[in-house]
Design a protein around this motif. Sequence first.
Motif, short mmCIF file in Angstrom:
data_model
loop_
_atom_site.label_atom_id
_atom_site.label_comp_id
_atom_site.label_asym_id
_atom_site.label_seq_id
_atom_site.Cartn_x
_atom_site.Cartn_y
_atom_site.Cartn_z
N LYS A 135 44.01 42.03 36.14
CA LYS A 135 44.82 40.92 35.80
C LYS A 135 44.49 40.46 34.26
CE LYS A 135 46.25 36.47 37.23
NZ LYS A 135 46.04 35.39 38.20
N CYS A 136 45.69 40.06 33.45
CA CYS A 136 45.63 39.88 32.17
C CYS A 136 45.32 38.11 32.17
CB CYS A 136 46.81 39.95 31.30
SG CYS A 136 46.77 39.19 29.65
N PRO A 137 44.51 37.77 31.29
CA PRO A 137 44.28 36.02 31.21
C PRO A 137 45.16 35.54 30.58
CG PRO A 137 42.61 37.32 29.79
CD PRO A 137 43.48 38.46 30.47
N CYS A 191 48.86 36.55 29.99
CA CYS A 191 50.16 36.43 30.79
C CYS A 191 50.10 36.66 32.26
CB CYS A 191 51.14 37.70 30.48
SG CYS A 191 50.49 39.43 31.06
N ASN A 192 49.28 36.73 32.91
CA ASN A 192 48.72 36.57 34.40
C ASN A 192 49.29 37.62 35.32
OD1 ASN A 192 47.05 34.34 34.51
ND2 ASN A 192 48.83 32.83 34.21
N LYS A 193 49.66 38.78 34.60
CA LYS A 193 50.37 39.94 35.28
C LYS A 193 49.31 40.87 35.70
CE LYS A 193 54.95 39.67 33.62
NZ LYS A 193 56.03 39.92 32.78
N GLU A 194 49.49 41.58 36.75
CA GLU A 194 48.44 42.59 37.22
C GLU A 194 48.80 44.03 37.16
OE1 GLU A 194 47.88 41.38 41.32
OE2 GLU A 194 47.44 39.31 40.67
#
Length: 62
Positions: free
Chosen positions: A51-53, A55-58
């Motif tokens: 998970k990107c810190p 954009c919060n996308k996984e």
Amino acid sequence: MRDNKECCPHCKADLQGEPIPKESQKVYGSAHFNRKIGISSIEAGRIIKWKCPDCNKEWDRD
């Protein structure tokens, strides 16, 4: 030491974190911490997604 240059596949944010102190780099096997967040599965017993810190996308690990 390995330089862990990596970017989010969605927003292209740089996921390379702060430098690891020189005396600890051998233990970590890298010169920098990584900013991506590991999402684990109890059933699988390992990290299955990142998970990107920013954009919060996984995205899948594999």
